[in-house]
Structure formats: C-alpha cells, structure tokens
Design a protein around this motif. Structure first.
Motif, PDB file in Angstrom:
ATOM      1  N   GLU A  55       2.161  35.774  33.286  1.00 51.87           N
ATOM      2  CA  GLU A  55       2.534  37.022  33.679  1.00 51.87           C
ATOM      3  C   GLU A  55       3.379  37.113  34.811  1.00 51.87           C
ATOM      4  N   THR A  56       3.237  36.322  36.061  1.00 49.53           N
ATOM      5  CA  THR A  56       4.063  36.273  37.079  1.00 49.53           C
ATOM      6  C   THR A  56       5.506  35.937  36.635  1.00 49.53           C
ATOM      7  N   LEU A  57       5.581  35.005  36.028  1.00 53.42           N
ATOM      8  CA  LEU A  57       7.100  34.797  35.623  1.00 53.42           C
ATOM      9  C   LEU A  57       7.800  35.803  34.808  1.00 53.42           C
ATOM     10  N   LEU A  58       7.196  36.383  34.055  1.00 50.30           N
ATOM     11  CA  LEU A  58       7.699  37.710  33.245  1.00 50.30           C
ATOM     12  C   LEU A  58       7.977  38.582  34.272  1.00 50.30           C
ATOM     13  N   ASN A  59       7.026  38.989  35.144  1.00 50.25           N
ATOM     14  CA  ASN A  59       7.273  40.055  35.958  1.00 50.25           C
ATOM     15  C   ASN A  59       8.398  39.762  36.853  1.00 50.25           C
ATOM     16  N   SER A  60       8.610  38.475  37.323  1.00 52.28           N
ATOM     17  CA  SER A  60       9.827  38.009  38.063  1.00 52.28           C
ATOM     18  C   SER A  60      11.184  38.336  37.431  1.00 52.28           C
ATOM     19  N   LEU A  61      11.185  38.284  36.005  1.00 51.52           N
ATOM     20  CA  LEU A  61      12.271  38.441  35.242  1.00 51.52           C
ATOM     21  C   LEU A  61      12.679  39.895  35.076  1.00 51.52           C
ATOM     22  N   PRO A  74     -12.132  34.614  23.115  1.00 51.58           N
ATOM     23  CA  PRO A  74     -11.861  34.116  24.322  1.00 51.58           C
ATOM     24  C   PRO A  74     -10.354  33.828  24.554  1.00 51.58           C
ATOM     25  N   SER A  75      -9.578  34.784  24.750  1.00 49.02           N
ATOM     26  CA  SER A  75      -8.125  34.770  24.766  1.00 49.02           C
ATOM     27  C   SER A  75      -7.502  35.865  25.597  1.00 49.02           C
ATOM     28  N   MET A  76      -6.193  35.831  26.165  1.00 49.22           N
ATOM     29  CA  MET A  76      -5.627  36.656  27.085  1.00 49.22           C
ATOM     30  C   MET A  76      -4.672  37.482  26.254  1.00 49.22           C
ATOM     31  N   LYS A  77      -4.846  38.884  26.297  1.00 50.07           N
ATOM     32  CA  LYS A  77      -3.766  39.603  25.648  1.00 50.07           C
ATOM     33  C   LYS A  77      -2.605  39.750  26.357  1.00 50.07           C
ATOM     34  N   LEU A  78      -1.309  39.111  25.943  1.00 48.91           N
ATOM     35  CA  LEU A  78      -0.063  39.377  26.767  1.00 48.91           C
ATOM     36  C   LEU A  78       0.575  40.820  26.392  1.00 48.91           C
ATOM     37  N   ILE A  79       0.849  41.696  27.397  1.00 47.93           N
ATOM     38  CA  ILE A  79       1.358  43.059  27.121  1.00 47.93           C
ATOM     39  C   ILE A  79       2.739  43.150  27.821  1.00 47.93           C
ATOM     40  N   LEU A  80       3.800  43.423  27.215  1.00 45.15           N
ATOM     41  CA  LEU A  80       5.183  43.396  27.797  1.00 45.15           C
ATOM     42  C   LEU A  80       6.036  44.756  27.632  1.00 45.15           C
ATOM     43  N   LEU A 137       9.049  32.690  24.653  1.00 45.13           N
ATOM     44  CA  LEU A 137       8.517  32.989  23.615  1.00 45.13           C
ATOM     45  C   LEU A 137       8.285  34.501  23.388  1.00 45.13           C
ATOM     46  N   THR A 138       7.489  34.845  24.567  1.00 45.13           N
ATOM     47  CA  THR A 138       7.252  36.361  24.703  1.00 45.13           C
ATOM     48  C   THR A 138       8.316  37.289  24.868  1.00 45.13           C
ATOM     49  N   VAL A 139       9.451  36.775  25.646  1.00 42.87           N
ATOM     50  CA  VAL A 139      10.794  37.506  25.551  1.00 42.87           C
ATOM     51  C   VAL A 139      11.369  37.722  24.049  1.00 42.87           C
ATOM     52  N   GLY A 140      11.377  36.494  23.364  1.00 44.12           N
ATOM     53  CA  GLY A 140      11.881  36.397  22.246  1.00 44.12           C
ATOM     54  C   GLY A 140      10.973  37.163  21.214  1.00 44.12           C
ATOM     55  N   LEU A 141       9.808  37.230  21.359  1.00 42.74           N
ATOM     56  CA  LEU A 141       8.934  38.164  20.342  1.00 42.74           C
ATOM     57  C   LEU A 141       9.341  39.772  20.741  1.00 42.74           C
ATOM     58  N   TYR A 142       9.651  39.960  21.783  1.00 42.96           N
ATOM     59  CA  TYR A 142       9.906  41.484  22.191  1.00 42.96           C
ATOM     60  C   TYR A 142      11.234  41.875  21.787  1.00 42.96           C
ATOM     61  N   HIS A 143      12.060  41.143  22.018  1.00 43.72           N
ATOM     62  CA  HIS A 143      13.600  41.364  21.468  1.00 43.72           C
ATOM     63  C   HIS A 143      13.864  41.029  20.176  1.00 43.72           C
ATOM     64  N   ASP A 149       7.631  34.047  13.400  1.00 41.60           N
ATOM     65  CA  ASP A 149       7.182  32.929  12.678  1.00 41.60           C
ATOM     66  C   ASP A 149       7.957  31.666  13.247  1.00 41.60           C
ATOM     67  N   ILE A 150       9.320  31.836  13.009  1.00 43.23           N
ATOM     68  CA  ILE A 150      10.078  30.562  13.450  1.00 43.23           C
ATOM     69  C   ILE A 150       9.936  30.053  14.732  1.00 43.23           C
ATOM     70  N   LEU A 151      10.114  31.307  15.810  1.00 44.20           N
ATOM     71  CA  LEU A 151       9.831  30.669  16.973  1.00 44.20           C
ATOM     72  C   LEU A 151       8.783  30.331  17.517  1.00 44.20           C
ATOM     73  N   HIS A 152       7.592  30.594  16.968  1.00 46.30           N
ATOM     74  CA  HIS A 152       6.042  30.420  17.409  1.00 46.30           C
ATOM     75  C   HIS A 152       5.914  29.165  16.618  1.00 46.30           C
ATOM     76  N   ASN A 153       6.252  29.052  15.258  1.00 44.37           N
ATOM     77  CA  ASN A 153       5.664  27.460  14.485  1.00 44.37           C
ATOM     78  C   ASN A 153       6.628  26.596  14.443  1.00 44.37           C
ATOM     79  N   VAL A 154       7.895  26.771  14.802  1.00 45.33           N
ATOM     80  CA  VAL A 154       8.929  25.594  14.616  1.00 45.33           C
ATOM     81  C   VAL A 154       9.647  25.344  15.698  1.00 45.33           C
ATOM     82  N   ILE A 155      10.294  26.283  16.300  1.00 48.31           N
ATOM     83  CA  ILE A 155      11.275  26.166  17.502  1.00 48.31           C
ATOM     84  C   ILE A 155      10.458  25.387  18.675  1.00 48.31           C
ATOM     85  N   PHE A 156       9.516  26.297  19.125  1.00 55.36           N
ATOM     86  CA  PHE A 156       8.871  25.913  20.551  1.00 55.36           C
ATOM     87  C   PHE A 156       7.873  24.722  20.425  1.00 55.36           C
TER      88      PHE A 156
END
Length: 183
Positions: A55-61, A74-80, A137-143, A149-156
């Motif tokens: 969250e801090t890194l994304l906010n700094s961007l 038991p997880s954290m939701k990421l909202i951009l 990954l978060t920025v990629g999912l946003y844009h 699928d390919i970002l989360h399951n293959v590239i990263f």
C-alpha cells in the motif's frame, strides 16, 4: 550397495539436508500460521506487513491505495483508485519462497559466516522483489485487466522463481563447499 552410497555421498547428503531443513522450516512456519495473532478472518503478521508495505509503495507512485481486511477470509483486500483488484493472501508474503531458497543454500553450505550473510541478503532480496512484484502486478491489473491470468500465473512467478534459481546458481558456483571440493 555400499559403493553406491560412497559414490553418491554428496548427492545423498544434499538431498537429506535439503529435505530436513525444508520440512523443519515448513512445519515451524505452519505452526506460526496456526498460532499467529490473526483471527480466522485476519491474516498473519507477515502477510499483513507485506500488504501495508505494498500500500505504501503504491501510494508513493501516486495511486490512491487502500488495504483492508477481507471480510470472509484471512487475507487483505487491495483497492487501487477505488477499484478492488485482488487480495494479498499468505502465499503472497514470500515466506514459502524464502524457505525453499534457504533450504537449498544450507544443503550446499559454505563457510558459516558466508552462508549466514548470503541467506540474509538473499532473503531480503526475495522479500523486496516480492513486494515489487505485488506492486507491479497491481498496477498491471489496474491498467491491463485482460492480462490478469498471464501476469499472475506465468510472468510474476517466473520472475520470482527465476531469481531464486539464479541466486542458487551464483551460490553453488561462487561460495558452496561443493564448488571448492571440485576445483
């Protein structure tokens, strides 16, 4: 049979050491997860920390980022920028990858001090690259949600495991006792 054990002593020692370290650390980590301070619907401390640092890194961007406990697991939701893009789960905190890395380095150990500092610096590098992985990954999912699928399951995963593999190769070629014995 005895001659085979003698011939392959270093291989057998590597496999047994790797498995022992991996199993012990995995059990310790499992116990940590089981008895961590988190509730049934709140992740463990390390996963929470990774979420907050992301969250801090994304906010700094320049993105308006919010990380909230998921209401159902038991997880954290990421909202951009007001859009729920994903969740940070225990598997996203890099601990399992660090355990795998550490087990291999111990199995191919070198000098104690060198081994300790390589494990420490490699673990910090893996943790840091994992944080950057979550951010990119978060920025990629946003844009580019169509490439989720390919970002989360293959590239990263390829990037994080590829880096661990390169760290292993560097260790074996530069610092391990095995390399010293074969030189």
């Amino acid at each position: 049979m005895k001659s085979l054990f003698i011939k392959y002593k270093s291989v057998i020692k590597f496999i047994l050491t790797f498995l022992l370290v991996y199993v012990v650390l995995s059990v310790v980590y499992k116990l940590y997860l089981q008895y961590s301070n988190g509730s049934k619907f709140y992740p463990d401390y390390i996963t929470n920390l990774v979420s907050m640092q992301s969250e801090t890194l994304l906010n700094s961007l320049g993105y308006q980022t919010q990380v909230l406990p998921h209401p159902d697991e038991p997880s954290m939701k990421l909202i951009l920028n007001g859009e729920y893009l994903g969740r940070v789960i225990e598997g996203c905190n890099s601990v399992s990858v660090i355990i795998l890395f550490l087990s291999f380095i111990v199995a191919f150990s070198g000098k104690l001090k060198t081994t300790f500092f390589y494990i420490l610096s490699g673990s910090v590098l893996i943790y840091t690259v994992n944080l950057l992985r979550i951010v990119v990954l978060t920025v990629g999912l946003y844009h580019y949600p169509e490439y989720a699928d390919i970002l989360h399951n293959v590239i990263f995963p390829g990037i994080i495991y590829g880096m661990v593999f390169l760290l292993w190769i560097f260790w074996v070629n530069r610092f391990s006792k095995l390399n010293k014995n074969n030189a």
